[in-house]
Design a protein around this motif. Structure first.
Motif, PDB file in Angstrom:
ATOM      1  N   UNK A 152      -3.301   2.905  10.688  1.00 13.01           N
ATOM      2  CA  UNK A 152      -3.410   2.755   9.231  1.00 13.01           C
ATOM      3  C   UNK A 152      -2.897   4.020   8.559  1.00 13.01           C
ATOM      4  N   UNK A 153      -2.282   3.830   7.427  1.00 13.14           N
ATOM      5  CA  UNK A 153      -1.924   4.973   6.586  1.00 13.14           C
ATOM      6  C   UNK A 153      -3.063   5.115   5.589  1.00 13.14           C
ATOM      7  N   UNK A 154      -3.915   6.065   5.858  1.00 15.38           N
ATOM      8  CA  UNK A 154      -5.101   6.247   5.026  1.00 15.38           C
ATOM      9  C   UNK A 154      -4.725   7.173   3.866  1.00 15.38           C
ATOM     10  N   UNK A 155      -4.670   6.611   2.671  1.00 14.90           N
ATOM     11  CA  UNK A 155      -4.187   7.400   1.536  1.00 14.90           C
ATOM     12  C   UNK A 155      -4.993   7.079   0.278  1.00 14.90           C
ATOM     13  N   UNK A 156      -4.586   7.688  -0.812  1.00 13.60           N
ATOM     14  CA  UNK A 156      -5.251   7.451  -2.087  1.00 13.60           C
ATOM     15  C   UNK A 156      -6.360   8.463  -2.309  1.00 13.60           C
ATOM     16  N   UNK A 157      -7.462   7.982  -2.902  1.00 16.93           N
ATOM     17  CA  UNK A 157      -8.544   8.889  -3.291  1.00 16.93           C
ATOM     18  C   UNK A 157      -9.508   9.085  -2.116  1.00 16.93           C
ATOM     19  N   UNK A 158      -9.020   9.722  -1.089  1.00 19.74           N
ATOM     20  CA  UNK A 158      -9.843   9.990   0.074  1.00 19.74           C
ATOM     21  C   UNK A 158      -9.572  11.435   0.512  1.00 19.74           C
ATOM     22  N   UNK A 159     -10.633  12.075   0.986  1.00 17.82           N
ATOM     23  CA  UNK A 159     -10.551  13.493   1.346  1.00 17.82           C
ATOM     24  C   UNK A 159      -9.451  13.757   2.381  1.00 17.82           C
ATOM     25  N   UNK A 183      -0.734  -2.099   7.670  1.00 19.21           N
ATOM     26  CA  UNK A 183      -1.586  -0.931   7.900  1.00 19.21           C
ATOM     27  C   UNK A 183      -1.736   0.011   6.721  1.00 19.21           C
ATOM     28  N   UNK A 184      -1.322  -0.421   5.549  1.00 22.61           N
ATOM     29  CA  UNK A 184      -1.583   0.409   4.372  1.00 22.61           C
ATOM     30  C   UNK A 184      -3.068   0.346   4.054  1.00 22.61           C
ATOM     31  N   UNK A 185      -3.689   1.479   3.805  1.00 25.64           N
ATOM     32  CA  UNK A 185      -5.108   1.488   3.461  1.00 25.64           C
ATOM     33  C   UNK A 185      -5.275   2.515   2.346  1.00 25.64           C
ATOM     34  N   UNK A 186      -5.274   2.005   1.114  1.00 24.59           N
ATOM     35  CA  UNK A 186      -5.315   2.904  -0.038  1.00 24.59           C
ATOM     36  C   UNK A 186      -6.734   2.882  -0.610  1.00 24.59           C
ATOM     37  N   UNK A 187      -7.314   4.055  -0.717  1.00 19.90           N
ATOM     38  CA  UNK A 187      -8.684   4.154  -1.203  1.00 19.90           C
ATOM     39  C   UNK A 187      -8.671   4.448  -2.703  1.00 19.90           C
ATOM     40  N   UNK A 188      -9.549   3.756  -3.434  1.00 18.88           N
ATOM     41  CA  UNK A 188      -9.595   3.924  -4.886  1.00 18.88           C
ATOM     42  C   UNK A 188     -10.996   4.357  -5.291  1.00 18.88           C
TER      43      UNK A 188
END
Lengths: 628, 367, 161
Positions: A385-392, A459-464
């Motif tokens: 997964x590409x873990x991105x967005x508002x995540x540490x 595998x996109x995983x964007x955190x909001x």
């Protein structure tokens, strides 16, 4: 001695000769690494070596190990010692660390990250102990960040082409297909169709074609879909940049299994580094007789050509991709016939995603049983997964299927930055959905995600977080699908357009409550009657946000309020007189001169002149700019 | 070839292998609405109106593109099908001018009929931006009004699959998709040969003959054969008040399956042109038995005069015989025409070689 | 399969090659490719306008590429786009400035999502950018252009005298 044994022996010797008495300084130079300033680190390392000739080390560039939020990364591997990782480093720190390590045997530094090995070393913890890596399982990323992607010997010395060797020398094509079926490997491009089933259909059709015609230049094709178009995902890029041979090996095995004789890699043009490394890897594989005529001395011949995409998301769809390779507009064709029956130039063709193909050599070298030990009953193996967005901790991660979202976001990702609250996790990009905090304990597998209204996706995983507006997110994805719609079929071309218009109206303060009915009527129709996957999945972002965040839509429409403070037409900027120190920073930064006030006087924003560009809020050191 | 046994809406039918579900429905006389399909073109699957339910199939496959299979159970109507067809049609109409009365295609418009069939009534629920373009009047015979275009792609496919010209193509993508001539130039600057097939196939008023602007609907139709060449294309001549107002290819003709070239399709105005010669004409002095050397060309002797075929042919025959006798057979040459039938050309050959005795015979080869 | 279908597959690579060399695909190139591959100019135009990579017009001297991927979007890419367009005086839909100096391109995704939002100006890639920083990057180039043209003018006058 078989041909493979000879090649393996050569690779082992090369690698040990390279590393026997020389240290290795590895700089992560994937696209992320370069964007974070990796080239300056490379230069600094080279300069340090030039100035200190007593240091016996090579500087090499490696792919991405995945810990992107610590880029640029500096890794040091001294013979007989474990590999040490540092980051994010500056050129100055690079010099200091190298001198410390090589000249003074001081290993710890404030930028020490981990030992890439099982045990701690010189007070630095093993990567197994640090939260970002501890819960991960690396199968797909087995080589990324470890081997030099530009050296085939590195890949071979790490069991590369062992799967191909086993397939070609010890197994019949039917047995290879069976092994893939037994593994239960499902397509990693998003839809999760079992790879082995696709191969079976293709193999049958190719066999029939060979029986009926004898004068064709080709009887079957293997296409690697490397057109990673999901905006917010870079798993395939990292694999292609960090481990190109794994994909090539997977394609050759697939070709052998189904009876194909040629392959294409369809790679996004936006990934120039991946393209360069693939080209190099293809050349090297040909040179070592792992590709081309009579591979490894067998009767099997297979070659691969690289095709660059030209910027069309819809070309991730199988029939569009084929149209694109044939030199046409990437407009999808109705299925059936499926590509496995009649694909490229009417010949049976399988199209597998980068990650699917990357798994194949492992399935073959370890055996299906061992590979399938990871994962759940229906979703086997691991997934990147590409873990991105508002995540540490942002980065490229790989986890066993069946892990909960919560574990990924909070354990690996380290939670939400700036003390804000989690709002949603978006999987599957424009084809997927937004999952709310009530679903944090959802397990990541194909069925659970589909049931929740999203998809596994590539595998996109964007955190909001709370400052992300869900109506705006839906509008964002519809803008994307609308501009990427090929324009062929009515529900997609016009349906996404009308949905986008409605969403735009809502974010611009012109929404009506009936608009929600229209969205709820349009979405299922577009899903059920569009021609291809793009249109069929385009309503997912709207459907999931409406389902889980309806109150945000209603706030926009009924109260004229954007709860996340994102929609420009619904927010105003104000300066809190209690916190403003009159420092003039915002006043000077404001591009429209909307802020007035003098030094040590409380500043005021003129709402008529304010364009809501957010600059004042970002530059204010006292958090005195409020958005309401 | 084996036949496939299929059930459509409880009707059992047998169709040959290779048929699509839509072919089968047509054979069973079951109407399925379509806008982008034509039996002469490859299935395209763009309009999504021919969706059906097939037992064992996921979702709503399109009848036009799904191959029929033995034992297939097909339903062409259900609440689900109706809703989706209506949404697709409403979406199409949300990007289409709604002024049927001023449209050239009024009452001969597939879009109009299918919209009514799927039950579009009242106000369109999906209002939004509409594509608008400049009217392209550059072609001598037909106009292109892309505001009316629903992007069914029949014109593009007809041009490619039937005429083999590829004069037009889909251009751009998404909502901006349009049918383009190269570089977005007017159609006259493309390689278009004006065969008119695209105009015939257009299901809306996006492509229409210029002559259609001048007349109302035809009141009569006559099947005939194209007079231009020996191919013998079937034509349908449209008339109103005894006057020809249009010609189109005859879809039932096995020779051309509705296709024509520019001449048959658009070269018909001569039929009712005032200058057209309808009876044999000879120079007046010939009727009066005078000699050419004796007359003044400025006098009325040189004028054309109507006469009967018998008289005209007698004069021609006697003059040809005279010339042959005086100057030899090779002083005469014959020119035949592609407009003539094979039989007529054969007779002309006999006349030249056996009656006159010369090999001087040629043909204009093409029109 | 005939040779011509295989030829046809060379169309997109050829257009890509032209674009790499010229920065856009001029009409003359299309005509030439049409003859060589025996594909109509109309078909080529259709292909060309389908893929977002291709350009029919020359770009500005400086390329500003702003990532509009999902990660960049939720981390403020729209504000970056607004800031850059405002700084360059580009209004809705325009991509290239009137003076032909700048072209602004919104790219689907660079795949550098961890550093969102990302901007690439000419050869310089910057991650974690703010609207203010983006404005400053653009202003720096505008200043350099102004300086260069002033120097050019002065130089010109000097030779006249």
């Amino acid at each position: 001695m078989s041909n493979y044994t000879a090649i393996r022996k050569w690779a082992d010797e090369e690698v040990s000769a390279q590393r026997a008495d020389k240290a290795r300084i590895a700089i992560g130079l994937g696209t992320c690494g370069i964007a974070a300033g990796g080239n300056a680190i490379l230069e600094a390392a080279e300069r340090t070596l030039a100035n200190n000739t007593e240091i016996n080390a090579d500087v090499v560039s490696v792919g991405c190990i995945g810990i992107c939020y610590k880029e640029p990364l500096l890794d040091i591997e001294i013979p007989g010692q474990p590999r040490l990782s540092y980051g994010p480093v500056t050129p100055g720190e690079t010099k200091k660390i190298l001198e410390n390590v090589f000249l003074h045997n001081i290993y710890e530094h404030k930028k020490s990250l981990a030992v890439i090995g099982d045990d701690a070393f010189a007070e630095i913890p093993s990567w197994n102990e640090i939260p970002f890596f501890a819960p991960q399982e690396r199968t797909v990323l087995r080589n990324c960040g470890f081997i030099d992607p530009e050296k085939i010997e590195d890949y071979i010395a790490n069991d590369g082409y062992a799967g191909l060797s086993r397939a070609l020398l010890d197994m019949t094509p039917e047995a290879v297909v069976q092994e893939t079926l037994d593994a239960g490997l499902r397509g990693r491009g998003g839809a999760g169709f079992p790879a082995g089933r696709k191969w079976t259909i293709a193999a049958d059709n190719i066999r029939a074609l060979k029986e009926s015609k004898s004068d064709l230049p080709s009887y079957g094709y293997v296409i690697c879909n490397a057109d990673e178009g999901d905006p917010g995902a870079f798993m395939n890029r990292s694999v292609l940049e960090g481990d190109p041979h794994s994909v090539i090996e997977g394609m050759i095995i697939a070709g052998y299994a189904i009876g194909a004789d040629f392959g294409y890699i369809y790679c996004r043009a936006e990934y120039p580094l991946a393209i360069d490394r693939l080209k190099l890897a293809l050349e090297q594989a040909r040179e070592k007789n792992l590709l081309g005529e009579n591979i490894l001395g067998t009767d099997f011949s297979f070659d691969i050509k690289l095709k660059e995409g030209a910027g069309a998301f819809v070309c991730g769809e199988e029939t569009s991709l084929i149209a694109s390779i044939e030199g046409n507009r990437g407009m999808p064709m109705p299925r059936p016939p499926y590509p496995a029956q009649s694909g490229l130039w009417g010949i049976p063709t399988i199209i597998n995603n980068v990650e699917t193909l990357n798994n194949i050599p492992v399935v073959l070298s370890q055996g299906a049983k061992s590979w399938a030990e990871k994962g759940t009953e229906k979703s086997k193996g691991t997934k990147t997964f590409a873990l991105t967005g508002k995540v540490q901790n942002t980065g490229l991660i790989e986890v066993e299927l069946g892990m909960s979202l919560r574990k990924v976001i909070y354990d690996i990702g380290g939670g939400i930055p700036d003390g804000k609250e989690f709002k949603a996790a978006q999987t599957g990009g424009p084809s997927g959905g937004c999952l709310p905090k009530e679903m944090l304990d959802l397990t990541i597998d194909y069925e659970a995600l589909a049931e929740a209204g999203s998809i596994m996706g590539s595998g996109g995983l964007v955190i909001m977080d709370e400052s992300t507006c869900m109506v705006d997110v839906a509008r964002y994805f519809l803008t994307f699908t609308q501009s990427e719609s090929c324009g062929k079929c009515v529900p997609c071309r016009l349906g996404t357009k009308r949905m986008l218009e409605i969403l735009t109206r809502i974010t611009a303060r012109h929404g009506k409550i009936e608009d929600l009915d229209a969205l709820e009527e349009l979405a299922p129709s577009i899903r059920d009657s569009s021609l291809c996957g793009l249109g069929q999945s385009a309503p997912n972002p709207v459907l999931t946000t409406l389902k889980y965040f309806r109150e945000e839509y209603e706030a926009h429409i009924l109260e004229g309020r954007c709860p996340a403070g994102q929609c420009k037409a619904l927010i105003t900027y104000e300066i809190d007189p209690d916190d403003c120190t009159g420092c003039m920073v915002c006043l000077r930064a404001c591009p429209t001169e909307a802020i007035t006030g003098a030094r040590r006087e409380i500043h005021v924003i003129d709402p008529e002149l304010c364009t809501r560009c957010d600059t004042c809020r970002q530059v204010c050191k006292f958090d005195a700019v409020l958005v309401a | 070839m084996t036949n496939l046994k299929i059930t459509i809406d409880n009707k059992k039918i047998e169709v040959p292998e290779g048929s699509t579900v839509l072919d089968a429905a047509r054979a069973a006389n079951v109407y399925i609405p379509t806008l982008c399909d034509d039996p002469l073109l490859e299935p395209f699957g763009a309009c999504r109106l021919c969706i059906v339910e097939i037992e064992g199939y996921r979702g709503l496959p399109t009848a036009c593109s799904t191959p029929a299979a033995d034992g297939m159970q097909i339903r062409t109507s259900s609440a689900m099908i109706a809703t989706n067809r209506k949404t697709s049609m409403n979406l199409l109409l949300s990007d289409h001018p709604l002024d049927c009365q001023h449209c050239v295609s009024n009452m001969r418009c597939d879009l109009q009929y299918v919209a009514a069939y799927v039950g579009v009534r009242g106000k369109n629920p999906y209002q939004g931006e509409r594509r608008t373009y400049e009217l392209d009047e550059s072609n001598a015979f037909y106009n292109r009004n892309l505001d009316m275009c629903i992007l069914c792609g029949k014109c593009v496919r007809a041009c490619d699959e039937i005429q083999g010209r590829q004069a037009i193509s889909f251009g751009y993508r998404g909502f901006s998709t349009k049918i383009t001539a190269p570089f977005d130039l007017p159609i006259w600057d493309s390689s278009c040969e004006s065969c008119g097939r695209c105009v015939d196939m257009c299901p809306t008023g996006a492509l229409y003959d210029k002559t259609e602007l001048k007349h109302g609907l035809p009141t009569g139709e006559t099947k005939t054969i194209c007079p231009y060449c020996g191919v013998g294309c079937g034509l349908i001549v449209e008339t109103r008040n005894g006057e020809i107002i249009g010609v189109r290819g005859d879809g039932e003709s096995t020779v051309n399956e509705g296709h024509t070239c520019v001449k048959g399709r658009y070269g018909w105005e001569y039929v009712q042109h005032p200058d057209r010669v309808k009876k044999p004409l000879v120079r007046k002095y010939l009727l009066e038995g005078k000699k050419k050397s004796e007359i003044d060309r400025d006098s009325s002797d040189w004028d054309w005069a109507e006469t009967s075929w018998d008289v005209a042919l007698d004069i021609t025959a006697s003059n040809l015989a005279q010339i042959r006798d005086r100057h030899g057979a090779d002083s005469i040459g014959f020119m035949t025409s592609a407009k003539c039938l094979n039989e007529e050309n054969y007779l002309m050959n006999k006349l030249a070689r056996q009656v006159i005795g010369t090999n001087n015979i040629d043909h204009c080869a093409r029109l | 399969m005939t040779v011509s279908t295989q030829d046809r597959s060379a169309l997109i690579p050829l257009l890509q090659q032209v674009q790499v060399e010229m920065g856009y695909v001029p009409k003359e190139a299309i005509d030439e490719i049409s003859v060589a591959l025996r594909v109509s100019t109309s078909e080529i135009f259709g292909v060309l306008t389908f893929y977002s990579q291709f350009r029919l017009n020359p770009t500005g001297k400086h390329m500003v590429k702003i990532c509009s991927g999902t990660a960049c979007h939720v981390r403020g890419a729209p504000l970056i786009i607004d800031a850059v367009e405002d700084e360059l005086g580009l209004t809705d839909g325009e991509e290239t400035t009137e003076d032909g100096e700048f072209t602004v391109e919104k790219v689907a995704c660079f795949g550098a999502c961890s550093l969102a939002p990302v901007i690439i100006i000419d050869e310089e890639t910057k991650g974690n950018i703010t609207p203010d920083q983006a404005r400053r990057m653009v202003r720096k180039i505008i200043k350099a252009i102004a300086k260069e043209s002033a120097a050019g003018k002065n130089g010109g006058e000097a030779t006249n005298e």
